[in-house]
Design a protein around this motif. Structure first.
Motif, PDB file in Angstrom:
ATOM      1  N   GLY A   1      41.020  19.789  24.654  1.00 60.83           N
ATOM      2  CA  GLY A   1      42.288  19.082  24.730  1.00 60.83           C
ATOM      3  C   GLY A   1      43.026  18.439  23.739  1.00 60.83           C
ATOM      4  N   LEU A   2      44.292  18.746  23.439  1.00 62.28           N
ATOM      5  CA  LEU A   2      45.023  18.120  22.338  1.00 62.28           C
ATOM      6  C   LEU A   2      46.035  16.810  22.822  1.00 62.28           C
ATOM      7  CD1 LEU A   2      46.418  18.020  19.336  1.00 62.28           C
ATOM      8  CD2 LEU A   2      47.826  19.745  20.202  1.00 62.28           C
ATOM      9  N   GLY A   3      45.946  15.795  22.356  1.00 62.25           N
ATOM     10  CA  GLY A   3      46.752  14.755  22.900  1.00 62.25           C
ATOM     11  C   GLY A   3      46.761  13.590  21.802  1.00 62.25           C
ATOM     12  N   LEU A   4      46.750  12.358  22.247  1.00 64.20           N
ATOM     13  CA  LEU A   4      46.640  11.226  21.550  1.00 64.20           C
ATOM     14  C   LEU A   4      45.324  10.759  21.408  1.00 64.20           C
ATOM     15  CD1 LEU A   4      50.167   9.465  21.826  1.00 64.20           C
ATOM     16  CD2 LEU A   4      49.549  11.052  20.174  1.00 64.20           C
ATOM     17  N   VAL A   5      44.469  10.620  20.578  1.00 67.99           N
ATOM     18  CA  VAL A   5      43.254   9.818  20.512  1.00 67.99           C
ATOM     19  C   VAL A   5      43.454   8.417  20.296  1.00 67.99           C
ATOM     20  CG1 VAL A   5      41.125   9.869  19.397  1.00 67.99           C
ATOM     21  CG2 VAL A   5      41.907  11.975  19.790  1.00 67.99           C
ATOM     22  N   VAL A   6      43.054   7.830  21.203  1.00 63.80           N
ATOM     23  CA  VAL A   6      43.413   6.195  21.311  1.00 63.80           C
ATOM     24  C   VAL A   6      42.184   5.346  21.369  1.00 63.80           C
ATOM     25  CG1 VAL A   6      44.574   4.487  22.641  1.00 63.80           C
ATOM     26  CG2 VAL A   6      45.349   6.684  22.344  1.00 63.80           C
ATOM     27  N   ASN A   7      42.125   4.393  20.496  1.00 66.42           N
ATOM     28  CA  ASN A   7      40.974   3.288  20.808  1.00 66.42           C
ATOM     29  C   ASN A   7      41.405   2.421  21.670  1.00 66.42           C
ATOM     30  OD1 ASN A   7      39.291   1.245  20.468  1.00 66.42           O
ATOM     31  ND2 ASN A   7      39.174   1.439  18.125  1.00 66.42           N
ATOM     32  N   LYS A   8      40.741   2.556  23.207  1.00 69.85           N
ATOM     33  CA  LYS A   8      41.160   1.965  24.209  1.00 69.85           C
ATOM     34  C   LYS A   8      40.962   0.518  24.033  1.00 69.85           C
ATOM     35  CE  LYS A   8      41.457   2.928  29.291  1.00 69.85           C
ATOM     36  NZ  LYS A   8      40.682   1.421  29.683  1.00 69.85           N
ATOM     37  N   LYS A   9      39.882   0.107  23.420  1.00 75.18           N
ATOM     38  CA  LYS A   9      39.386  -1.018  23.427  1.00 75.18           C
ATOM     39  C   LYS A   9      40.538  -2.033  22.769  1.00 75.18           C
ATOM     40  CE  LYS A   9      35.044  -3.805  23.272  1.00 75.18           C
ATOM     41  NZ  LYS A   9      35.975  -5.134  23.054  1.00 75.18           N
ATOM     42  N   ILE A  10      41.204  -1.464  21.656  1.00 76.18           N
ATOM     43  CA  ILE A  10      42.166  -2.222  21.128  1.00 76.18           C
ATOM     44  C   ILE A  10      43.346  -2.640  22.023  1.00 76.18           C
ATOM     45  CG2 ILE A  10      43.799  -2.269  19.218  1.00 76.18           C
ATOM     46  CD1 ILE A  10      41.984  -0.504  17.481  1.00 76.18           C
ATOM     47  N   PHE A  11      43.820  -1.482  22.832  1.00 77.28           N
ATOM     48  CA  PHE A  11      44.873  -2.103  23.733  1.00 77.28           C
ATOM     49  C   PHE A  11      44.343  -2.960  24.744  1.00 77.28           C
ATOM     50  CE2 PHE A  11      46.372   1.680  21.421  1.00 77.28           C
ATOM     51  CZ  PHE A  11      47.818   1.711  21.308  1.00 77.28           C
TER      52      PHE A  11
ATOM     53  N   ILE B   1      30.732   8.383  12.119  1.00 79.03           N
ATOM     54  CA  ILE B   1      31.132   7.051  11.294  1.00 79.03           C
ATOM     55  C   ILE B   1      30.682   5.771  11.878  1.00 79.03           C
ATOM     56  CG2 ILE B   1      32.895   5.936   9.955  1.00 79.03           C
ATOM     57  CD1 ILE B   1      34.288   8.648   9.663  1.00 79.03           C
ATOM     58  N   ASP B   2      31.272   5.748  13.214  1.00 84.47           N
ATOM     59  CA  ASP B   2      31.094   4.562  13.966  1.00 84.47           C
ATOM     60  C   ASP B   2      30.785   4.690  15.334  1.00 84.47           C
ATOM     61  OD1 ASP B   2      32.555   1.264  13.386  1.00 84.47           O
ATOM     62  OD2 ASP B   2      31.252   1.902  15.302  1.00 84.47           O
ATOM     63  N   GLU B   3      29.622   4.711  15.800  1.00 81.82           N
ATOM     64  CA  GLU B   3      29.109   5.077  17.157  1.00 81.82           C
ATOM     65  C   GLU B   3      29.867   3.978  18.267  1.00 81.82           C
ATOM     66  OE1 GLU B   3      25.145   5.667  17.724  1.00 81.82           O
ATOM     67  OE2 GLU B   3      24.889   6.625  16.287  1.00 81.82           O
ATOM     68  N   ALA B   4      30.045   2.856  17.820  1.00 80.50           N
ATOM     69  CA  ALA B   4      30.515   1.877  18.742  1.00 80.50           C
ATOM     70  C   ALA B   4      32.236   2.055  19.088  1.00 80.50           C
ATOM     71  CB  ALA B   4      30.328   0.529  18.216  1.00 80.50           C
ATOM     72  N   THR B   5      32.747   2.580  17.875  1.00 82.66           N
ATOM     73  CA  THR B   5      34.337   2.762  18.139  1.00 82.66           C
ATOM     74  C   THR B   5      34.516   4.147  18.953  1.00 82.66           C
ATOM     75  OG1 THR B   5      34.620   2.146  15.987  1.00 82.66           O
ATOM     76  CG2 THR B   5      36.276   3.215  16.880  1.00 82.66           C
ATOM     77  N   ALA B   6      33.313   4.936  18.634  1.00 86.99           N
ATOM     78  CA  ALA B   6      33.327   6.344  19.198  1.00 86.99           C
ATOM     79  C   ALA B   6      33.286   6.200  20.787  1.00 86.99           C
ATOM     80  CB  ALA B   6      32.583   7.427  18.731  1.00 86.99           C
ATOM     81  N   LYS B   7      32.654   5.249  21.220  1.00 81.08           N
ATOM     82  CA  LYS B   7      32.356   5.049  22.909  1.00 81.08           C
ATOM     83  C   LYS B   7      33.751   4.366  23.324  1.00 81.08           C
ATOM     84  CE  LYS B   7      27.558   4.243  23.007  1.00 81.08           C
ATOM     85  NZ  LYS B   7      27.111   4.328  21.705  1.00 81.08           N
ATOM     86  N   ASN B   8      34.752   3.857  22.573  1.00 78.41           N
ATOM     87  CA  ASN B   8      35.867   3.194  23.189  1.00 78.41           C
ATOM     88  C   ASN B   8      36.881   4.004  22.903  1.00 78.41           C
ATOM     89  OD1 ASN B   8      34.621   0.573  23.094  1.00 78.41           O
ATOM     90  ND2 ASN B   8      35.202   0.190  21.092  1.00 78.41           N
ATOM     91  N   LEU B   9      36.710   5.451  22.589  1.00 79.92           N
ATOM     92  CA  LEU B   9      38.122   6.312  22.535  1.00 79.92           C
ATOM     93  C   LEU B   9      38.319   6.692  23.946  1.00 79.92           C
ATOM     94  CD1 LEU B   9      36.934   8.469  19.463  1.00 79.92           C
ATOM     95  CD2 LEU B   9      38.508   6.170  19.606  1.00 79.92           C
ATOM     96  N   THR B  10      39.634   7.171  24.157  1.00 82.36           N
ATOM     97  CA  THR B  10      39.896   8.020  25.072  1.00 82.36           C
ATOM     98  C   THR B  10      41.311   8.920  24.674  1.00 82.36           C
ATOM     99  OG1 THR B  10      40.627   8.095  27.391  1.00 82.36           O
ATOM    100  CG2 THR B  10      41.888   6.537  25.760  1.00 82.36           C
TER     101      THR B  10
END
Lengths: 288, 461
Positions: free
Chosen positions: B163-173, B316-325
């Motif tokens: 799937g192609l779209g916008l990879v977003v760091n949800k936690k920041i939002f 690079i960063d497992e913690a950030t990767a978990k927050n992605l959507t």
């Protein structure tokens, strides 16, 4: 007599056969494909000189821009690399402590592969230069590789850095071959450093210039990996050299026949320029 | 004497293998591995009918699964001990098409390879085995076989979907108190991004842990013509060709009717990026060198990518990767909501010119890999693929981006990857490159549109 003739061909055969297999035959096949509409697969239909006509009258793949860019780059690079190589050679043939070490250091960039080198310098031009700009505000360090000017000079810097040491080795050999008697004679005649450089050293190393110019000219014309690694020819093809342009035609746009036509023109140009240059510098050589 | 002969033979062999290896490195194959092993087995081991030793070769495009595929092949040895499989992974920057074309001219096509879409069908049609009678065909989800089904014949097993779209760091939002769960129109995206942008600029997020590295909302990967071209161009291709790659493939011209949506989208992404005041600088911003590390370290919150980016971010960063959507991206057209672009990454195809024994072995292997219980587990848990078959039960991918792909697919917010029907090289060399010139200010938008239209017409002449 007959025997030795057989021996001659027998010993030449391995070289001749491999040359034919990897150079002659592919060239002939390549020329044939340039006369077809081959797409890299399937059937190749013979279409005569259509590819060439399109190339000269109605090219839409930036070929002539790349041609001009490459020619300009080759001329600039040949001059810069040889001047730097010669200057380094003069420096390290002076007798001082550490000269041998310096030779090694200057030659070292040449041992790094082009792609790796390109990526390393890409980091310098983007990250390091940008950091300098942010710290000092000097406009010069901003936006490298984003247009054809900075892309051109970036490529030039990389090539000079890489090939300067290589040329240096060739010139060192030539300078060391100058007979001491000639140098001594000039010293007795009262020639100073500059006089000796222009009247003795340079004329005596012209054969090395022939080699150096030839090597760098064909090398810069055919440059591919540094170009690919540094900018991929972008943005908008503005840093795309000929080899990359042909590659893109053949493998990205699948116009293999058309790309072959370009490659044939490319071959003819490089060969012509190199031969002219060889003849010209041969004339300037002096007998020792 | 004998020792000397053996030595000589060894020398020759080593020279040959060096030559072979150098040959590989020219194609820059990212991971080159092969599982050798002896193919002779005692007859008691082998199971059924054919216990003749067979060797098949695989060339595949996903460098990410290189190691895992090796392990799967190792496992398959216990299922079919008479089959020896060697494989090679070509990817990460190298187009497998280049390698396969070279193989085709050299007459060394692998037994199993990858192909997709109308234009590649044309390229490889002499080498495509009809797979319509394979057992997995009836289990493939709707539409998943379409891109390599010609005249009713199925030529490929879908590798996976992406799937192609916008990879977003949800936690920041979330931490900034901005709701991004229901963004539909360009305006929705712009509103959400501008809120975050304002909070970055007034420094109110400096105490928030997840935002301490945050420099800008978005990033435009201007150095990558496949991001600007192939991927983002779906914004206007989908509405113009009604989501059908074959329609695009058969069209002699392109109207670029919805190109303005693309322009608005790119302008918006630039406006909230690091290069808002220096757009030219964006054209050297790369995918793996800039975008991936920047989103992984929390420097940016949004990049246009797909679920395949998870692995590299996770490294690079497992913690950030978990927050992605993964959010759907804006698509042109009047009543079109934002949607995920579903990219069927590739198909497995079988070389029709291979011998019957090789073909059977290749089909059996693919069938085992995608339909046996052991295979399904490998596909989902080891390869991390999103299955496109209806008989996988509750095996679902574990990473958040792939989960989002499954969710978006099942909720119907998805469009086809129409760019697979564009002329060869048009997306990257023509349109993508022209967009670079637009970003750096050397072309106006109208010139970009004209370049794209002319390039299309020229290629389809």
């Amino acid at each position: 007599m007959k025997r030795s003739k057989l021996g001659f061909w027998l010993f030449l055969a391995p070289c001749l056969i491999s040359f034919a297999i990897v150079v002659l035959i592919p060239t002939i096949i390549g020329i044939y494909y340039s006369l077809t509409d081959w797409k890299g697969s399937g059937n190749a239909n013979f279409i005569g000189f259509e590819n060439y006509i399109k190339l000269f009258t109605n090219d839409n793949s930036n070929f002539w821009y790349s041609f001009g860019y490459t020619a300009l780059f080759a001329v600039t690079a040949v001059i810069c690399i040889n001047v730097v190589g010669f200057a380094l050679a003069l420096l390290v043939t002076k007798k001082f402590r550490g000269a041998t070490l310096l030779r090694g250091i200057f030659f070292m960039p040449n041992l790094i592969g082009g792609l790796l080198l390109g990526f390393a310098w890409q980091f310098i031009f983007k990250q390091v230069f940008n950091a300098i700009y942010t710290a000092t505000g000097m406009e010069f360090f901003r936006n490298w590789l984003t247009d054809s000017t900075t892309g051109f000079f970036a490529l030039l810097i990389v090539m000079v850095w890489q090939m300067g040491g290589y040329m240096m080795i060739i010139y060192i050999a030539a300078i060391q071959n100058i007979p001491d008697s000639v140098i001594e004679a000039s010293a007795i005649d009262g020639a100073g450093g500059w006089r000796r450089l222009f009247s003795i050293t340079i004329p005596m190393v012209v054969p090395a210039f022939t080699v150096g110019l030839f090597l760098m000219l064909s090398n810069s014309f055919k440059l591919f990996d540094q170009n690919l690694a540094l900018t991929k020819g972008g943005p908008n093809h503005c840093n795309e050299m000929l080899a990359l342009n042909i590659y893109n035609s053949a493998f990205v746009s699948n116009e293999t026949g058309y790309a072959q036509a370009k490659a044939v023109i490319f071959l003819i140009s490089v060969a012509t320029i190199s031969i002219i240059q060889l003849i010209a510098t041969k004339r300037a050589e002096v007998e020792t | 004497m004998k020792v000397k002969k053996i030595l000589a033979a060894l020398l020759v062999a080593s020279i040959c293998s060096t030559a072979a290896l150098t040959g590989c490195s020219v194609s820059k194959s990212d991971g080159t591995s092969s599982t050798g092993g002896s193919s002779t087995t005692s007859s008691t081991d082998s199971k059924s009918s054919s216990n003749e030793p067979v060797t098949i070769t695989i060339k595949q495009f996903k460098a990410e699964i290189d190691e895992q595929l090796g392990k799967a092949i190792e496992k398959y040895k216990s299922v079919a001990p008479n089959v020896t499989i060697t494989y090679q992974s070509i990817g990460a920057g190298t187009d497998i098409g280049t390698v396969l074309k070279a193989d085709m001219s050299a007459g060394t096509m692998p037994t199993i390879f990858n192909a997709i879409g109308p234009s590649e069908y044309e390229v490889y049609k002499d080498y495509l085995e009809d797979l319509s009678d394979q057992p997995w065909v009836s289990h493939a989800t709707k539409g998943s076989l379409d891109l390599l089904t010609v005249d009713g014949k199925v030529y490929g097993l879908p590798v996976s979907t992406e799937g192609l779209g916008l990879v977003v760091n949800k936690k920041i939002f979330d931490d900034a108190g901005i709701d991004i769960s229901n963004l539909k129109s360009m305006k929705d995206f712009d509103d959400a991004f501008s809120k975050l942008d304002a909070k970055i600029k007034d420094g109110s997020l400096s105490n928030v842990d997840s935002c301490k590295n945050l420099k800008s909302v978005t990033a435009v990967q201007g150095a990558e013509t496949w991001v600007l071209g192939d991927h983002a161009e779906n914004i206007f291709l989908v509405p113009e060709f009604e989501g059908d790659p074959f329609k695009a493939y058969n069209s002699k011209t392109i109207e670029m009717k919805y190109a303005n949506t693309y322009k608005d989208y790119t302008d918006m992404m630039l406006k909230y990026s690091e290069f808002a005041d220096n757009k030219k600088g964006a054209v050297t911003y790369t995918y793996s060198g800039n975008a991936i590390p920047d989103i992984a370290t929390g420097k940016v919150a949004v990049i246009q990518q797909g679920n395949w980016a998870y692995g590299e971010i996770n490294k690079i960063d497992e913690a950030t990767a978990k927050n992605l959507t993964l959010l759907p991206m804006p698509i042109g057209g009047d009543n079109q909501d934002a949607a995920m672009v579903s990219i069927l990454s590739q198909y497995w195809t079988v070389n029709s010119k291979a011998s019957d024994a090789e073909k059977t072995a290749a089909k059996d292997f693919l069938n085992w890999l995608y339909q046996s219980d052991e295979g399904k587990d490998i596909i989902v848990n080891s390869f991390g693929f999103i299955p496109v078959f209806d008989n996988y039960g509750d095996l679902t991918p574990s990473d958040p981006l792939s989960k989002a792909v499954v969710d978006l697919s099942s909720s119907g917010k998805v469009v086809n990857a129409v760019f697979k029907g564009t002329p060869d090289g048009w997306g990257q060399n023509v349109f993508g490159a022209a967009v670079q010139a637009y970003i750096s200010g050397e072309k106006t938008w109208d010139e970009v549109v004209k370049t794209a239209q002319d390039g299309w017409a020229e290629a389809k002449k």
